[in-house]
Motif scaffolding. Structure first.
Motif, short mmCIF file in Angstrom:
data_model
loop_
_atom_site.label_atom_id
_atom_site.label_comp_id
_atom_site.label_asym_id
_atom_site.label_seq_id
_atom_site.Cartn_x
_atom_site.Cartn_y
_atom_site.Cartn_z
N PRO A 168 0.83 -1.21 0.00
CA PRO A 168 0.00 0.00 0.00
C PRO A 168 0.87 1.26 0.00
O PRO A 168 2.00 1.25 0.51
CB PRO A 168 -0.78 -0.10 1.32
N LYS A 169 0.32 2.32 -0.56
CA LYS A 169 1.07 3.58 -0.60
C LYS A 169 0.48 4.58 0.40
O LYS A 169 -0.74 4.63 0.59
CB LYS A 169 1.02 4.17 -2.01
N ILE A 170 1.36 5.34 1.01
CA ILE A 170 0.94 6.46 1.85
C ILE A 170 1.68 7.67 1.33
O ILE A 170 2.91 7.62 1.15
CB ILE A 170 1.27 6.19 3.34
N CYS A 178 4.45 2.23 1.62
CA CYS A 178 4.53 2.40 3.06
C CYS A 178 5.47 1.36 3.66
O CYS A 178 5.87 0.40 3.00
CB CYS A 178 3.14 2.32 3.69
N VAL A 179 5.80 1.57 4.92
CA VAL A 179 6.53 0.57 5.69
C VAL A 179 5.46 -0.19 6.47
O VAL A 179 4.93 0.32 7.45
CB VAL A 179 7.56 1.25 6.63
N LEU A 238 3.33 8.11 13.25
CA LEU A 238 4.12 7.13 12.48
C LEU A 238 3.43 6.88 11.14
O LEU A 238 4.07 6.80 10.09
CB LEU A 238 4.25 5.82 13.25
N HIS A 239 2.11 6.79 11.19
CA HIS A 239 1.36 6.57 9.96
C HIS A 239 1.58 7.72 8.98
O HIS A 239 1.76 7.50 7.78
CB HIS A 239 -0.13 6.39 10.30
N ASP A 240 1.60 8.96 9.50
CA ASP A 240 1.89 10.11 8.63
C ASP A 240 3.27 9.98 8.00
O ASP A 240 3.50 10.45 6.89
CB ASP A 240 1.84 11.42 9.43
N ASP A 241 4.18 9.34 8.72
CA ASP A 241 5.52 9.11 8.16
C ASP A 241 5.54 7.92 7.19
O ASP A 241 6.60 7.56 6.67
CB ASP A 241 6.53 8.77 9.28
N GLY A 242 4.38 7.27 7.02
CA GLY A 242 4.33 6.13 6.11
C GLY A 242 4.62 4.80 6.79
O GLY A 242 4.90 3.81 6.12
N VAL A 243 4.56 4.78 8.13
CA VAL A 243 4.86 3.55 8.88
C VAL A 243 3.57 3.02 9.51
O VAL A 243 2.95 3.72 10.31
CB VAL A 243 5.92 3.82 9.98
N VAL A 244 3.18 1.81 9.14
CA VAL A 244 1.92 1.24 9.63
C VAL A 244 2.21 0.20 10.71
O VAL A 244 2.88 -0.80 10.46
CB VAL A 244 1.13 0.58 8.48
N CYS A 245 1.70 0.46 11.91
CA CYS A 245 1.81 -0.54 12.98
C CYS A 245 0.57 -0.39 13.85
O CYS A 245 -0.26 0.47 13.59
CB CYS A 245 3.08 -0.33 13.80
N ASP A 246 0.40 -1.23 14.85
CA ASP A 246 -0.81 -1.04 15.64
C ASP A 246 -0.53 -0.75 17.09
O ASP A 246 0.54 -1.03 17.62
CB ASP A 246 -1.85 -2.14 15.38
N VAL A 303 12.72 -1.70 8.36
CA VAL A 303 12.99 -1.69 9.80
C VAL A 303 13.78 -0.43 10.18
O VAL A 303 13.51 0.21 11.20
CB VAL A 303 13.75 -2.97 10.22
N TRP A 304 14.72 -0.08 9.33
CA TRP A 304 15.53 1.12 9.57
C TRP A 304 14.63 2.36 9.60
O TRP A 304 14.73 3.20 10.50
CB TRP A 304 16.62 1.24 8.49
N VAL A 305 13.72 2.46 8.64
CA VAL A 305 12.82 3.62 8.58
C VAL A 305 11.90 3.66 9.80
O VAL A 305 11.68 4.71 10.40
CB VAL A 305 11.97 3.59 7.27
N LEU A 306 11.39 2.49 10.18
CA LEU A 306 10.53 2.43 11.36
C LEU A 306 11.26 3.00 12.59
O LEU A 306 10.71 3.82 13.32
CB LEU A 306 10.12 0.97 11.63
#
Ligand SMILES: *Cc1c(COP(=O)(O)O)cnc(C)c1O
Length: 429
Positions: free
Chosen positions: A35-37, A42-43, A384-392, A413-416
């Motif tokens: 998916p793209k953000i 995205c990450v 984080l989501h705004d940075d393109g990183v998806v986690c919960d 992982v580095w970006v996260l």
């Protein structure tokens, strides 16, 4: 926080890029839609919640839509993948995924439904042996299912349910505490039902040892493999639990609400167990004689009720083909390295600022790390989501991140870690 062995890792971005270059599984990422953000890939660290879509899923579904359009009822026999025996086409791949014999598995229903159907057969309380043992922080649906089964038998959960806890100040349940409990109270325990990988802290249980210990006490044993299937290698047949169930939408990447799996050990094939029956549990040789007596087929299929949802099974078939091509052992090898790298980088970048709730020992975890930090909040997760990183995010202060071997990169992982350090306001970012 203890640091992971640093020997193989380095905290520079170029190291992550190089690690991706030499990753033997790197080509598999391209088999998935990322998916793209904000217009960029995205990450995606949420494979423990909903795995990404294999590019082959759409064609698999469309093939069935086409056969329905072109053949109507004749597709039951004449489709490229005939619908009558369709679920049988998934059997071998599903069996390899969980280390079972083909006759021990069936893809059907959804996870909680399968847990209920299996408990009907394997939770058979008697006046002396009536208790159920689960993890204290079992997934809520498992808790609800077990409590409702206990009540269904006219028993009181207050006296019939044992919730095993981690020691004070610890997050993982020690195997020795579990086995000691089983040895102490096993005579009264009818069934043990534990998540093979706990959804919250990511602990991978020692399934072989716990199964053996519980069975030695005469308990029935079931494993919920929602967070284990497609994540860690499993050997259900050899480990010998009575039953297991898993969903296919997390690490198995088969889509939202995907058709789930069920395992019943070979030793129960053909046994005269109490069960809820339906026509798809009968022997296919006599099924269409439409007789009045239920004659169960001597395999896990005996627990099947209805003719299967072909459109829903199609993406499961597509996804299992990927697992078959890659193999769980290579997936696990990359996964251990990727999650180890995540642990290393969290230690280097965030140090004391975060606490990892998941065990440090790779043998006691899968892909996921559960990370708690002062100042962690839903707002941080959104940032984080705004940075393109998806986690919960889980209340009160935990994020769960699961780099998955099939489509995540070391650079992800580095970006996260970069983003997390910045969003938690860690100096130097
Ligand atoms: C994801 C998950 C579920 C979800 O149940 P469904 O019936 O698929 O909605 C249940 N149990 C566990 C342990 C899970 O991780």
């Amino acid at each position: 926080m203890p640091h992971a062995p640093a020997a193989n890792y380095d905290m520079t971005e170029s190291w992550a890029r190089d690690a991706d270059q030499s990753d033997p599984l790197r080509a598999w990422r391209d088999r998935f839609h990322i998916p793209k953000i904000n217009g960029r890939d995205c990450v995606y660290m949420c494979g423990n919640s909903l795995g990404l879509q294999p590019k082959s899923a759409r064609a698999a579904i469309e093939e069935e839509l086409d056969d329905w359009r072109d053949l109507g009822v004749d597709a039951h026999l004449d489709a490229a993948h005939p619908w009558l025996p369709y679920h049988e086409e998934l059997r071998e791949g599903a069996a390899r995924l969980v280390g079972a014999l083909p006759s021990e598995v069936v893809m059907m229903n959804s996870l909680t439904v399968n847990l209920h159907l299996l408990m009907v057969s394997f939770y058979r309380p008697t006046p002396k042996r009536f208790k159920v043992l689960i993890e204290d922080d079992a997934f809520p649906s498992d808790s609800y299912a077990v409590v409702s089964q206990i009540k269904h038998h006219g028993l009181d959960p207050a006296t019939s349910l044992i919730r095993v806890k981690a020691r004070p100040g610890e997050h993982a349940i020690r195997t020795e505490d579990l086995t000691a409990l089983l040895e102490r109270e096993g005579e009264q325990i009818a069934m043990v039902l534990i998540g093979g990988v706990n959804y919250l802290v990511g602990q991978l249980f020692h399934m072989e040892q716990i199964t053996a210990c519980a069975r030695a006490q005469g308990c029935c044993v079931g494993w919920d493999l929602a967070h284990a299937a497609g994540n860690v290698p499993l050997h259900l047949h050899d480990w010998g639990p009575d039953f297991a169930a898993w969903c296919s939408y997390k690490y198995v990447n088969s889509g939202p609400g995907a058709v789930a799996g069920a395992f019943v050990h070979e030793r129960h094939a053909g046994a005269d167990l109490p069960r809820f029956a339906g026509w798809w549990g009968t022997d296919p040789k006599t099924r269409f004689k439409m007789g009045k007596e239920f004659e169960p087929v001597t395999s896990a299929d005996a627990w099947q009720l209805s003719n299967p949802p072909i459109l829903a099974l199609a993406p499961v078939r597509a996804s299992l083909e990927i697992f078959d091509e890659v193999g769980m052992d290579s997936i696990r090898a990359k996964s251990v390295r990727l999650t180890g790298y995540l642990e290393f980088l969290l230690g280097e970048r965030l140090g004391e600022r975060v606490r990892i709730l998941t065990p440090t020992d790779p043998e006691q975890r899968g892909a996921q790390l559960s990370i708690s930090a002062a100042g962690m909040s839903r707002d941080v997760q959104r940032a984080l989501h705004d940075d393109g990183v998806v986690c919960d995010f889980r209340e009160p202060d935990v994020i769960r991140v699961a780099p998955t071997a099939l489509y995540n990169t070391f650079h992800d992982v580095w970006v996260l870690c970069q983003s997390l350090a910045a969003r938690l306001g860690v100096a130097g970012t």
